[in-house]
Design an enzyme around this catalytic site. Structure first.
Site, PDB file in Angstrom:
ATOM      1  N   GLY A 163     -42.268  31.773  34.678  1.00  0.00           N
ATOM      2  CA  GLY A 163     -42.895  30.775  33.856  1.00  0.00           C
ATOM      3  C   GLY A 163     -42.403  29.006  34.066  1.00  0.00           C
ATOM      4  O   GLY A 163     -41.525  29.282  34.867  1.00  0.00           O
ATOM      5  N   ARG A 164     -42.990  28.597  32.800  1.00  0.00           N
ATOM      6  CA  ARG A 164     -43.077  27.019  33.306  1.00  0.00           C
ATOM      7  C   ARG A 164     -40.930  26.644  33.451  1.00  0.00           C
ATOM      8  O   ARG A 164     -41.018  25.526  34.354  1.00  0.00           O
ATOM      9  CB  ARG A 164     -42.879  26.187  31.792  1.00  0.00           C
ATOM     10  N   ILE A 165     -40.433  26.908  32.953  1.00  0.00           N
ATOM     11  CA  ILE A 165     -39.046  27.162  32.632  1.00  0.00           C
ATOM     12  C   ILE A 165     -38.404  27.318  33.846  1.00  0.00           C
ATOM     13  O   ILE A 165     -37.849  26.601  34.895  1.00  0.00           O
ATOM     14  CB  ILE A 165     -38.002  27.126  32.177  1.00  0.00           C
ATOM     15  N   ARG A 186     -43.781  39.842  34.678  1.00  0.00           N
ATOM     16  CA  ARG A 186     -44.234  40.987  34.814  1.00  0.00           C
ATOM     17  C   ARG A 186     -46.095  41.170  35.266  1.00  0.00           C
ATOM     18  O   ARG A 186     -46.398  41.928  35.074  1.00  0.00           O
ATOM     19  CB  ARG A 186     -44.859  41.576  32.642  1.00  0.00           C
ATOM     20  N   ALA A 247     -32.847  31.233  27.472  1.00  0.00           N
ATOM     21  CA  ALA A 247     -34.441  32.069  26.822  1.00  0.00           C
ATOM     22  C   ALA A 247     -33.973  32.346  25.700  1.00  0.00           C
ATOM     23  O   ALA A 247     -33.930  31.239  24.932  1.00  0.00           O
ATOM     24  CB  ALA A 247     -35.012  32.869  28.132  1.00  0.00           C
ATOM     25  N   ARG A 248     -33.838  33.941  25.145  1.00  0.00           N
ATOM     26  CA  ARG A 248     -32.857  33.609  23.897  1.00  0.00           C
ATOM     27  C   ARG A 248     -31.592  35.138  24.087  1.00  0.00           C
ATOM     28  O   ARG A 248     -31.744  35.936  24.971  1.00  0.00           O
ATOM     29  CB  ARG A 248     -34.498  34.263  22.852  1.00  0.00           C
ATOM     30  N   GLU A 277     -27.186  33.477  16.723  1.00  0.00           N
ATOM     31  CA  GLU A 277     -26.817  32.706  16.229  1.00  0.00           C
ATOM     32  C   GLU A 277     -26.552  32.221  14.783  1.00  0.00           C
ATOM     33  O   GLU A 277     -27.705  32.524  14.218  1.00  0.00           O
ATOM     34  CB  GLU A 277     -28.155  31.297  17.222  1.00  0.00           C
ATOM     35  N   HIS A 295     -26.859  26.326  21.753  1.00  0.00           N
ATOM     36  CA  HIS A 295     -27.672  26.371  22.183  1.00  0.00           C
ATOM     37  C   HIS A 295     -28.872  24.974  22.266  1.00  0.00           C
ATOM     38  O   HIS A 295     -29.313  24.074  21.943  1.00  0.00           O
ATOM     39  CB  HIS A 295     -28.226  27.344  20.778  1.00  0.00           C
ATOM     40  N   GLY A 297     -30.147  23.295  24.948  1.00  0.00           N
ATOM     41  CA  GLY A 297     -31.416  23.436  26.069  1.00  0.00           C
ATOM     42  C   GLY A 297     -31.881  22.306  26.433  1.00  0.00           C
ATOM     43  O   GLY A 297     -32.213  21.362  27.265  1.00  0.00           O
TER      44      GLY A 297
HETATM   45  C1  DGY Z   1     -37.301  26.200  22.012  1.00  0.00           C
HETATM   46  O1  DGY Z   1     -37.584  25.260  22.461  1.00  0.00           O
HETATM   47  O2  DGY Z   1     -37.694  27.731  21.950  1.00  0.00           O
HETATM   48  C2  DGY Z   1     -35.701  26.001  22.306  1.00  0.00           C
HETATM   49  O3  DGY Z   1     -35.229  27.255  22.277  1.00  0.00           O
HETATM   50  C3  DGY Z   1     -34.937  25.603  20.499  1.00  0.00           C
HETATM   51  O4  DGY Z   1     -35.539  26.331  19.741  1.00  0.00           O
END
Ligand code: DGY
Length: 329
Positions: A163-165, A186, A247-248, A277, A295, A297
């Site tokens: 995707g974008r990132i 996907r 990401a997460r 977290e 966290h 980013g």
């Molecule tokens: C986002 O923009 O999803 C960053 O991880 C902060 O939530």
């Protein structure tokens, strides 16, 4: 008879964490605002109360807006999230309550891609280890065998979620570091996007894993991506490979990752996000082959301000009776 109509009350926006001062000020121009002056993370009870009082809840990733919290309903008509990820908000429960949910895409893509590359480079070049050694006063000087890492130039980067990132990261890696890009996504990635990155889309994660020197995660957190990287998938990676996650946390089984790093199943990991977290699996913090960031980013002044302004755009559109530009549900 003249009827005096007093000033029309502005909608009340409750902001759950501190924002950049300039954006808090802009928000206060357009709305009645209640700020979280001590910046503590709100408890479930505080969130429930906020939902009964606010017309708009300006939430963020530390707010667990579960179905249970949302089920009480209340006054809130929009949850305008400060951040692109909305996995902390139960979108269908919000829809049932008639609450619109918005996020802040685009404005943080480049910044987050920078951090993914920082983690990739730090992990490859053992930069965290080097810094720890120097700060501990243990550096005894240059020698040919000291802190030998792996080079990045010309290596293969696997991207999960183009995707974008993911695209912004692949662009840096390909055009800046001569990396070959493979991706697993996907849905089919437009041919023009693949061409611009000289990238190839593979059909499955299983196909991607054994082919890459670095694996960078950029997929959303959802039921399908939960523990996508587990013991089984780590075992399919090369023993020289590095895992990067901006990401997460839920995309990676942290306990399995810690074990894989201990056993040399993969060579290293650079992480910015974690399963629970701000807690981090204790084994990850004692291993030398991990680079661990808190966290951050999207953490630049310009990006955090742009995120806040994007929240403001969504709120203004919503309260003007228009569809907010970044509606998620
Ligand atoms: C986002 O923009 O999803 C960053 O991880 C902060 O939530």
């Amino acid at each position: 008879m003249t009827v005096f109509v007093g000033p029309v009350a502005k909608p009340l926006a409750i902001v759950t964490r501190r924002w950049p001062a300039a954006v808090e000020a802009r928000l206060a121009d357009a709305f009645d605002v209640r700020l979280n002056t001590d910046d503590h993370p709100l408890s479930a009870d505080e969130l429930r109360t906020a939902l009964t009082e606010a017309d708009a809840l300006c939430a963020t990733v530390t707010d667990d807006l579960s179905a249970e919290v949302l089920s009480a309903g209340g006054r809130t008509r929009i949850i305008a999230n400060f951040g692109v990820g909305v996995n902390h908000i139960d979108l269908s429960a919000a829809r049932v309550q008639g609450i619109a949910v918005t996020n802040t895409p685009d404005v943080l893509s480049e910044c987050t891609a920078d951090l993914a590359m920082a983690l990739l480079l730090m992990s490859a070049r053992r930069a965290g280890e080097g810094e720890r050694e120097l700060r501990a006063g243990q550096w005894i000087g240059w020698r040919p065998t000291h802190l030998i890492g792996t080079c990045v130039w010309g290596k293969t980067l696997g991207i999960v979620g183009l995707g974008r990132i993911g695209i912004a990261t692949a662009r840096r890696a390909h055009h800046g570091f001569g990396m070959r890009i493979l991706c697993f996504n996907r849905s089919p990635v437009p041919k023009a996007v693949l061409r611009g990155l000289a990238a190839e889309q593979v059909d499955s994660l299983d196909e991607l894993l054994p082919q890459v020197d670095f694996l960078s995660l950029h997929c959303p957190a959802n039921a399908a991506s939960h523990h996508l990287i587990d013991a089984r998938s780590l075992a399919r990676m090369r023993p020289t490979a590095h895992l990067i996650n901006t990401a997460r946390g839920s995309v990676v089984d942290e306990a399995a990752l810690a074990e894989a790093l201990k056993q040399g199943v993969i060579a290293g990991a650079g992480l910015d996000v974690y399963e629970a977290e701000p807690r981090v699996h204790p084994d990850l913090t004692t291993l030398n082959n991990t680079v661990l960031l808190p966290h951050m980013g999207s953490g630049t002044a310009a990006t955090r301000e742009a995120m806040g302004l994007r929240v403001l755009d969504n709120l203004k559109a919503f309260f003007a009776g228009n569809p907010p530009p970044d509606l998620c549900n």
